[in-house]
Design an enzyme around this catalytic site. Structure first.
Site, PDB file in Angstrom:
ATOM      1  N   ASP A 119       0.396  61.606  45.019  1.00 38.69           N
ATOM      2  CA  ASP A 119       1.785  61.534  44.555  1.00 38.69           C
ATOM      3  C   ASP A 119       2.307  60.096  44.656  1.00 38.69           C
ATOM      4  O   ASP A 119       3.446  59.817  44.277  1.00 38.69           O
ATOM      5  CB  ASP A 119       2.686  62.536  45.277  1.00 38.69           C
ATOM      6  CG  ASP A 119       2.777  62.312  46.766  1.00 38.69           C
ATOM      7  OD1 ASP A 119       2.061  61.434  47.282  1.00 38.69           O
ATOM      8  OD2 ASP A 119       3.577  63.010  47.422  1.00 38.69           O
ATOM      9  N   SER A 120       1.435  59.182  45.116  1.00 37.97           N
ATOM     10  CA  SER A 120       1.724  57.745  44.995  1.00 37.97           C
ATOM     11  C   SER A 120       1.965  57.382  43.531  1.00 37.97           C
ATOM     12  O   SER A 120       2.511  56.315  43.243  1.00 37.97           O
ATOM     13  CB  SER A 120       0.558  56.930  45.557  1.00 37.97           C
ATOM     14  OG  SER A 120      -0.673  57.332  44.990  1.00 37.97           O
TER      15      SER A 120
ATOM     16  N   ASP B 126      -2.531  66.054  45.261  1.00 40.59           N
ATOM     17  CA  ASP B 126      -1.446  66.124  46.236  1.00 40.59           C
ATOM     18  C   ASP B 126      -0.449  67.224  45.901  1.00 40.59           C
ATOM     19  O   ASP B 126      -0.027  67.369  44.749  1.00 40.59           O
ATOM     20  CB  ASP B 126      -0.659  64.804  46.257  1.00 40.59           C
ATOM     21  CG  ASP B 126      -1.164  63.834  47.306  1.00 40.59           C
ATOM     22  OD1 ASP B 126      -2.015  64.227  48.133  1.00 40.59           O
ATOM     23  OD2 ASP B 126      -0.702  62.675  47.284  1.00 40.59           O
TER      24      ASP B 126
ATOM     25  N   LYS C 233      -4.134  68.593  48.824  1.00 45.92           N
ATOM     26  CA  LYS C 233      -3.739  67.873  50.034  1.00 45.92           C
ATOM     27  C   LYS C 233      -2.268  68.135  50.340  1.00 45.92           C
ATOM     28  O   LYS C 233      -1.414  68.011  49.466  1.00 45.92           O
ATOM     29  CB  LYS C 233      -3.986  66.371  49.870  1.00 45.92           C
ATOM     30  CG  LYS C 233      -3.533  65.541  51.077  1.00 45.92           C
ATOM     31  CD  LYS C 233      -4.188  64.189  51.130  1.00 45.92           C
ATOM     32  CE  LYS C 233      -3.627  63.168  50.172  1.00 45.92           C
ATOM     33  NZ  LYS C 233      -2.200  62.845  50.378  1.00 45.92           N
TER      34      LYS C 233
ATOM     35  N   GLU D 246       0.937  67.326  53.046  1.00 51.46           N
ATOM     36  CA  GLU D 246       1.455  66.469  54.108  1.00 51.46           C
ATOM     37  C   GLU D 246       2.122  67.312  55.176  1.00 51.46           C
ATOM     38  O   GLU D 246       2.904  68.216  54.857  1.00 51.46           O
ATOM     39  CB  GLU D 246       2.510  65.494  53.556  1.00 51.46           C
ATOM     40  CG  GLU D 246       1.949  64.410  52.680  1.00 51.46           C
ATOM     41  CD  GLU D 246       2.991  63.364  52.307  1.00 51.46           C
ATOM     42  OE1 GLU D 246       4.081  63.327  52.923  1.00 51.46           O
ATOM     43  OE2 GLU D 246       2.701  62.586  51.384  1.00 51.46           O
TER      44      GLU D 246
ATOM     45  N   GLU E 204      -3.113  58.610  57.899  1.00 54.98           N
ATOM     46  CA  GLU E 204      -2.531  57.391  57.323  1.00 54.98           C
ATOM     47  C   GLU E 204      -1.788  56.582  58.379  1.00 54.98           C
ATOM     48  O   GLU E 204      -0.936  57.114  59.099  1.00 54.98           O
ATOM     49  CB  GLU E 204      -1.578  57.775  56.168  1.00 54.98           C
ATOM     50  CG  GLU E 204      -0.890  56.576  55.535  1.00 54.98           C
ATOM     51  CD  GLU E 204      -0.250  56.869  54.178  1.00 54.98           C
ATOM     52  OE1 GLU E 204      -0.465  57.976  53.614  1.00 54.98           O
ATOM     53  OE2 GLU E 204       0.473  55.990  53.680  1.00 54.98           O
TER      54      GLU E 204
HETATM   55  O1  KIV Z   1      -0.497  59.636  47.303  1.00 55.14           O
HETATM   56  C1  KIV Z   1      -1.426  58.949  47.749  1.00 55.14           C
HETATM   57  O2  KIV Z   1      -1.953  58.028  47.103  1.00 55.14           O
HETATM   58  C2  KIV Z   1      -1.898  59.243  49.100  1.00 55.14           C
HETATM   59  C3  KIV Z   1      -2.776  58.223  49.734  1.00 55.14           C
HETATM   60  C4  KIV Z   1      -2.003  57.004  50.088  1.00 55.14           C
HETATM   61  C5  KIV Z   1      -3.500  58.755  50.901  1.00 55.14           C
HETATM   62  O3  KIV Z   1      -1.543  60.246  49.645  1.00 55.14           O
HETATM   63 NA    NA Z   2       0.237  61.223  48.695  1.00 52.84          NA
END
Ligand code: KIV
Ligand code: NA
Length: 266
Positions: A45-46, A84, A112, A114, A181
């Site tokens: 989600d970056s 994510d 993934k 969080e 992280e």
């Molecule tokens: O969203 C993302 O790119 C991430 C990484 C920084 C681990 O969760």
């Molecule tokens: Na992320």
């Protein structure tokens, strides 16, 4: 590249062969990363920051994540695709199941999430239904407003112990992988030793079972002009993006990256 599966990743942890993960948001970079030796593609989600230009990951929607996961899937050649769960798409366990199904049907092979030990219930429910879960611990950017900024986590002994406990609890709940992280490097190593599942680090030192970076960061691209301490610019000394990603893969495998200068201390 032969197909990367949970079985191959577990063997890599046992054998000490570092796992190479990179963020990826579309088909052509998926293909390029696969050809450059990347084993896991993270549809992070970056993308809210590097693609959409937001100043956090909070505005990213489930539709956005499903769209980019589907794009990555079309370019993928054998890497494992992790998607994510975006902010609040798992606010309840029922929402979590529906959102995860959406990401899996778009082409993800793992989701993934969080959080911390509170993720144990959804981790168990997803795993029971056939969805591998990667739990994201430490600096979880969706909680930036609670943390008061993007800060290193687990520096105090109590916080470090909490992260170790969370890691064990999520492994027990069925998590297939952990991502840690921005924690001190000795804590990153302790977490990797505390569990049998692979632990991928970003800003977590050299002692984790694998590494991940945001692709734009490791290509020397930045909207803010600031580069985090744990990032290395792999375009340095390379002529093109493919070579830079291949240099990243080699550096992770050979343990040349991360180096001391990329690590945090307690
Ligand atoms: O969203 C993302 O790119 C991430 C990484 C920084 C681990 O969760
Ligand atoms: Na992320």
């Amino acid at each position: 590249m032969s197909e990367v599966t949970l079985t191959t990743l577990q063997a890599q942890k046992r054998e000490g062969s570092k796992i190479v993960m990179l963020t990826c948001y579309d088909a052509i970079f998926a293909r390029t990363a696969c050809e450059a030796g990347v084993e896991m593609l993270l549809v992070g989600d970056s993308l809210g920051m590097v693609l959409q230009g937001h100043d956090s990951t909070l505005p990213v929607s489930l539709d956005d994540m499903a769209y980019h996961t589907a794009c990555v899937k079309r370019g993928n050649r054998g890497a494992m695709i992790v998607a994510d769960m975006p902010f609040m798409a798992n606010a309840t366990t029922e929402q979590c199941l529906h959102s995860a199904a959406r990401l899996m049907q778009a082409g993800a092979q793992m989701v993934k999430l969080e959080g911390a030990a509170w993720l144990a219930e959804s981790t168990r429910l997803l795993t029971e239904r056939g969805i591998p879960v990667c739990a994201h611990l430490g600096l979880t950017p969706q909680s930036v407003n609670l943390f008061g900024g993007y800060k290193v986590q687990g520096r105090q002994q109590e916080a470090a112990q909490q992260l170790l406990d969370d890691a064990r609890a999520l492994e027990a709940a069925g998590a297939a992988m952990l991502l840690v992280e921005c924690v001190p490097s000795d804590l990153g190593a302790r977490i990797a030793q505390a569990v049998e599942i692979p632990v991928i680090g970003i800003g977590a030192g050299a002692g984790t079972d694998g590494q991940v970076l945001v692709m734009h960061d490791m290509l020397g691209l930045s909207l803010s002009g600031r580069t985090p301490k744990f990032v290395r610019d792999f375009m340095q000394g390379q002529n093109d993006i493919s070579s830079a990603i291949a240099a990243y893969s080699r550096a992770v495998k050979s343990r040349a990256f991360p180096a001391k200068e990329h690590e945090f201390t307690a």
